[in-house]
Design a protein around this motif. Structure first.
Motif, PDB file in Angstrom:
ATOM      1  N   ALA A 159       0.836  -1.203   0.000  1.00 26.23           N
ATOM      2  CA  ALA A 159       0.000   0.000   0.000  1.00 26.23           C
ATOM      3  C   ALA A 159       0.871   1.253   0.000  1.00 26.23           C
ATOM      4  N   PHE A 160       1.891   1.241   0.841  1.00 23.52           N
ATOM      5  CA  PHE A 160       2.752   2.421   0.943  1.00 23.52           C
ATOM      6  C   PHE A 160       3.433   2.700  -0.398  1.00 23.52           C
ATOM      7  N   VAL A 161       4.038   1.664  -0.960  1.00 23.40           N
ATOM      8  CA  VAL A 161       4.798   1.865  -2.186  1.00 23.40           C
ATOM      9  C   VAL A 161       3.877   2.234  -3.347  1.00 23.40           C
ATOM     10  N   THR A 162       2.718   1.588  -3.408  1.00 22.02           N
ATOM     11  CA  THR A 162       1.770   1.919  -4.475  1.00 22.02           C
ATOM     12  C   THR A 162       1.353   3.385  -4.392  1.00 22.02           C
ATOM     13  N   LEU A 163       1.040   3.828  -3.200  1.00 23.08           N
ATOM     14  CA  LEU A 163       0.634   5.230  -3.047  1.00 23.08           C
ATOM     15  C   LEU A 163       1.782   6.161  -3.407  1.00 23.08           C
ATOM     16  N   TYR A 164       2.995   5.748  -3.025  1.00 25.92           N
ATOM     17  CA  TYR A 164       4.165   6.576  -3.355  1.00 25.92           C
ATOM     18  C   TYR A 164       4.305   6.676  -4.865  1.00 25.92           C
ATOM     19  N   GLU A 165       4.143   5.521  -5.511  1.00 26.52           N
ATOM     20  CA  GLU A 165       4.272   5.500  -6.969  1.00 26.52           C
ATOM     21  C   GLU A 165       3.179   6.331  -7.648  1.00 26.52           C
ATOM     22  N   ARG A 166       2.044   6.393  -7.015  1.00 26.34           N
ATOM     23  CA  ARG A 166       0.956   7.188  -7.587  1.00 26.34           C
ATOM     24  C   ARG A 166       1.073   8.663  -7.203  1.00 26.34           C
ATOM     25  N   GLY A 167       2.147   8.980  -6.492  1.00 34.62           N
ATOM     26  CA  GLY A 167       2.353  10.377  -6.117  1.00 34.62           C
ATOM     27  C   GLY A 167       1.467  10.823  -4.966  1.00 34.62           C
ATOM     28  N   LEU A 168       0.950   9.862  -4.204  1.00 36.03           N
ATOM     29  CA  LEU A 168       0.028  10.217  -3.123  1.00 36.03           C
ATOM     30  C   LEU A 168       0.682  10.192  -1.744  1.00 36.03           C
ATOM     31  N   ILE A 169       1.972   9.839  -1.725  1.00 38.47           N
ATOM     32  CA  ILE A 169       2.687   9.893  -0.454  1.00 38.47           C
ATOM     33  C   ILE A 169       3.880  10.821  -0.637  1.00 38.47           C
ATOM     34  N   TYR A 170       4.060  11.708   0.304  1.00 45.53           N
ATOM     35  CA  TYR A 170       5.192  12.623   0.208  1.00 45.53           C
ATOM     36  C   TYR A 170       5.785  12.861   1.586  1.00 45.53           C
ATOM     37  N   LYS A 171       7.025  13.349   1.571  1.00 47.83           N
ATOM     38  CA  LYS A 171       7.712  13.629   2.817  1.00 47.83           C
ATOM     39  C   LYS A 171       8.082  15.098   2.840  1.00 47.83           C
ATOM     40  N   GLY A 172       8.015  15.708   3.983  1.00 44.98           N
ATOM     41  CA  GLY A 172       8.399  17.107   4.023  1.00 44.98           C
ATOM     42  C   GLY A 172       8.365  17.664   5.427  1.00 44.98           C
ATOM     43  N   GLN A 173       8.907  18.895   5.529  1.00 47.70           N
ATOM     44  CA  GLN A 173       8.920  19.526   6.833  1.00 47.70           C
ATOM     45  C   GLN A 173       7.627  20.312   6.996  1.00 47.70           C
TER      46      GLN A 173
END
Length: 884
Positions: A159-173
RNA sequence: GGAGGAUUAGCUCAGCGGGAGAGCGCCUGCCUUACAAGCAGGAUGUCACAAGUUCAAUCCUUGUAUCCUCCACCA
């Protein structure tokens, strides 16, 4: 036939555990491979932090009732049990244990700490499953899952990787809610706001050019060291000219500008707000709009860091506030302080005050998923019971914000991201990474954070069935049918499951969402450990049995309403189970030596027909109630059928035949009763699983286990509405004589003559004549004469009337004539008043025109009824007067 | 500031357009050979308040009051 004897008193301890073992050993909880269509429920996984409370008991009781009902309806049912690792909560439990030993988790190190946490998990898991078994939950243990087991861990990564691949997970300050005690970020909905007394401080900020000062209002003066501006509303006439000027921050010598931003309210405080982007969500947004820096003042443990003057460093915000206020006062900057109650965020797990904290975190972008989840509701893919929760759901979805999923904890799913120490590359991967794809270095480090617990539980309906693989279970049982949950986790869990499911499977995870109320104590307070007002389900079971607990909860669980209970509440279910036990005991005693015969409708007496018809009506009521998840209606239906209809009337009516009839009569009678009892056990099994199973297996003619039998259906050959109504008249006549006896104070053993005089058009006359003996025995009458032509002289009797007939009791000596006449006059007055109302309706042309024809007919019937009552009462007054 | 729930018999609560219900408690009488954890009978209600819609309102609409949740939040 040799009948099995039941022990003299109902003792659930004697059989509940044994029956449960039998169900498990026979695979009764596994889906029936021959079931027509599927029905599945995933159990909301209890946290492994503790043991089950009454809320769980209610929740699982209702699920068990649904599952057992659907299973008996012939469906291929699956109920998936499981537990949740509950990140923060469980870690807190272990850290508290460590604290008692004077240790912190850092002293153990990550690996040892996790080992210890797994032990805690195992222990609680053990208790929880044994509790579920005690309650009688018919979940399929072969399908049991844990949110951190291997399969679910794989699902989380997928789930995490799929969402990341779909641009739905991001990291930031970003500025997130941070619990200094737990040492981790929290999601927005993990913060609970509590109104607390506080102060509003008016503080002077001098102009940098020495031309005077302005005044800002703040509740948190200690954050002033993070101020980067002071804002005013652009429409505020008072401050139009000062925008753009510079101020000198008190207690430091930093210069900050005055800016204009429309979020500032002109009415509140002085209309001037200090902007502290790193410590207030509004200021953070404002700072972003104006391109301002954010100065973080906090360490990870919640103490003030090196960005504040030396003397405040290392202090916690609350102590620092006092000191800063003192210093401001001493330096003449503090204008005034006023009392100001406001809501302060607390950690939902440890109740520490939450701080906005600027830090690097992982987020899920939610807007797109929320839109899909809203569409699922609009399209009718999901339905809430009760419907009103749809508003709550829609409102939350429409105002959704991105979800902070990283937690600075050790217990949980480690974020599947690696960083190359050599070239700095970030790798997001479904599998463990040991080599950097860019520079091929092996010097990699996995992200230290873990994922929010809900990031695994939002996958629960499909991850437990094998997702991401397309397993047979997933094919068969997904989407699931019904979800049963309390309303306090609609946001945390239910909403997110719908989003995840739509995102990953393109389907809604379940169709029906049953929202239960909360269990409260008799003062209406939520049951909680801290109040010590909780009731332990196991204590209830020990005292009253699992069936008593289950039935009582079901009986009280009106759709979506909270239930208020105490220990005594469960007596209700206990009495009912006891009643079932004893009724059975009586029938089995009388089955001794009898030969069972096949029953067909032609053999039935009018009372038999009546009870079979009552059974049919009860089945209909239960089917209707279950279709709408109205559990209390279903429970009420079985209760009144079995107790009031079956025991109080049918068994009593049949006793004569059963105890003193001919062999043939006895055989037929007991055969019918065993049939009814067997059907009753089926009918009640979802609601009182253990006692019905125990009894069913001892009934002659039973095969297999009750749990696997079919639920009763209405049999048109055993449905007699005419006889049902006639027996209703018969019951009324019996009640009249019993009431007369009781009200006139006639001893039970005293027998007297009774005459019933039916009116000419009464349809029950032949039934009454046929059942004369039965009626007389119910009434305690010495003789019963039923005489249409009134050849019997009733002038010396005590008269009563019912619809269609009159009843005369020959108890002259017991009658207080004057009192009775007064009573009759009262009855006449009441009937006349009712008649008046009815006449008003019937003479109203609009009523005749607009009302449904049934309503008009009913009104006409009432008119005749009232007239009959009045006429008979007048007649009876005449009779009584002549007695004097 | 928004949203929702509750207000019905002494207590806990069902019912929700056409004559007020349950369990517990209470009163009376019964150990009637299944059950005294029982049986029979009984009492108790301006269905919070006020308007409106309707032939008809405990039930629908609006408002008021009291209580309880949830969401948002102005330093």
């Amino acid at each position: 036939m040799k009948a099995v004897e039941l022990s003299k008193s109902y003792d659930p301890k004697e059989f509940e555990d044994r029956i449960y073992r039998q169900w498990v050993e026979n695979g009764a909880f596994h889906p029936d491979p021959d079931g027509c269509s599927h029905f599945s429920i995933v159990m909301p996984p209890p946290n492994v932090t503790g043991i089950l409370h009454m809320g769980h008991a209610l929740n699982n009781t209702l699920q068990d009732i649904i599952i057992r009902y659907q299973r008996m309806k012939g469906l291929k049912t699956l109920w998936v049990p499981g537990t949740d690792h509950a990140g923060i909560a469980t870690q807190n439990v272990v850290e508290r244990q460590l604290a008692k030993e004077g240790l912190r988790r850092q002293d153990l190190g990550r690996e040892k700490f996790l080992e210890r946490t797994w032990q805690v998990k195992d222990r609680h898991h053990e208790i929880i499953t044994s509790q579920l078994k005690k309650m009688g939950c018919s979940c399929d243990w072969d399908h049991e899952r844990f949110t951190m087991d291997e399969g679910l861990s794989r699902a989380v990564r997928e789930a995490f990787v799929t969402l990341y691949e779909r641009g739905l997970i991001y990291k930031g300050q970003y500025l997130v809610n941070y619990c200094p005690k737990c040492g981790t970020a929290l999601a927005d909905d993990e913060v609970e706001y509590e109104n607390m007394p506080g102060k509003l401080y008016d503080v002077r900020y001098p102009y940098a050019d020495g031309s005077g000062f302005i005044t800002v209002a703040t509740t948190r003066p200690e954050t002033m060291f993070g101020d980067v501006a002071v804002a005013v509303n652009p429409d505020d006439e008072r401050y139009r000219d000062v925008v753009g000027k510079e101020l000198l921050l008190p207690l430091t010598d930093r210069r900050i500008p005055i800016i204009a931003d429309s979020f500032v309210s002109m009415e509140f405080g002085t209309g001037m707000v200090k902007i502290t982007p790193a410590h207030d969500p509004n200021d953070w947004e404002c700072g972003r709009r104006h391109g301002l820096e954010a100065i973080n003042l906090l360490n990870a443990d919640g103490t003030l860091n090196g960005n504040v003057p030396q003397k405040y460093q290392g202090m916690d915000p609350v102590s620092a506030r006092k000191l800063v206020v003192e210093d401001l006062k001493d330096a003449g900057y503090l204008v005034k302080e006023t009392d100001h109650a406001h809501d302060v965020g607390h950690c939902y797990r440890c109740h520490t005050i939450v701080e906005p904290y600027l830090s690097d975190q992982w987020f899920v972008s939610m807007k797109g998923m929320a839109d899909k989840a809203l569409k699922a509701l609009r399209d009718g893919d999901i339905v809430f019971y009760p419907k009103r929760w749809e508003n709550t759901y829609v409102h939350w979805m429409e105002n959704i914000r991105d979800w902070c999923i990283s937690r600075q904890l050790w217990w949980g799913h480690r974020i599947p991201v690696w960083y190359c120490r050599k070239c700095g590359k970030m790798i997001v991967s479904r599998t463990d990474v040991t080599e950097c794809p860019d520079c091929h270095s092996h010097d990699l480090e996995q992200d230290p954070d873990v994922l929010d617990t809900w990031f695994s539980s939002w996958l629960w309906p499909f991850s437990t069935l094998g997702w991401p693989d397309r397993t047979p279970d997933l094919e068969t049982f997904f989407p699931t049918s019904t979800l049963v949950s309390a309303y306090d986790i609609i946001f945390f869990w239910i909403s997110r499951m719908i989003m995840a499911s739509e995102e990953f499977t393109l389907k809604a995870p379940f169709r029906d969402i049953v929202i239960t109320g909360l269990v409260r104590d008799k003062q209406g307070r939520k049951m909680s450990k801290s109040l010590g007002n909780g009731i332990d389900p196991i204590e209830v079971i020990d005292l009253y049995g699992a069936d008593a607990m289950k039935f009582t909860l079901c009986y009280l669980a009106a759709q979506g309403q909270d239930v208020q209970i105490d220990m005594d509440s469960f007596k209700m279910g206990s009495r009912f189970a006891n009643k079932i036990w004893n009724a059975t005991r009586f029938l089995l005693m009388n089955a001794e030596g009898r030969t069972l015969v096949d029953i067909d409708a032609g053999m039935l007496s009018v009372m038999d027909k009546w009870i079979y018809t009552r059974l049919a009506r009860t089945i209909e009521t239960i089917d209707r109630a279950m279709a709408g998840y109205r559990f209390n209606d279903a429970a009420q239906a079985v209760y009144s059928f079995f107790w009031n209809d079956f025991c109080d009337w049918y068994v009593e009516a049949t006793k004569q035949r059963l105890l003193h009839g001919s062999d043939e009569e006895k055989d037929l009678s007991i055969s019918i009763m065993i049939d009814l009892l067997s059907k009753s056990m089926r009918l009640m099994h979802p609601f009182l699983s253990f006692v019905t199973e125990e009894i069913y297996q001892r009934l002659p003619g039973s095969t297999g286990m009750l749990i696997s039998q079919r639920y009763p259906q209405v049999d048109p050959a055993f449905d007699f509405p005419v006889e049902e109504a006639l027996v209703g008249s018969l019951q009324e006549a019996v009640r009249i004589v019993r009431a007369a006896r009781s009200q006139l104070g006639i001893a039970p053993e005293k027998r007297f003559g009774v005459v019933i005089r039916p009116s000419k058009d009464f349809t029950g006359t032949s039934l009454f004549i046929g059942e004369k003996e039965l009626m007389a025995s119910f009434m305690g009458a010495s003789t019963l004469t039923i005489d249409v032509d009134s050849s019997v002289d009733v002038s010396q009797a005590y008269p009563s009337s019912a619809l269609g007939y009159e009843v005369f009791c020959f108890v002259k000596e017991a009658i207080d004539i004057d009192a009775e006449i007064l009573k009759l006059e009262g009855e006449i007055r009441k009937a006349e008043k009712n008649l008046e109302g009815t006449m008003r309706k019937l003479s109203n042309p609009q009523f005749l025109q607009n009302a449904k024809s049934e309503a008009v007919e009913k009104e006409k019937g009432k008119k005749a009824e009232f007239e009959e009552v009045i006429a008979k009462a007048k007649d009876h007054i005449g009779l009584l007067s002549r007695l004097k």
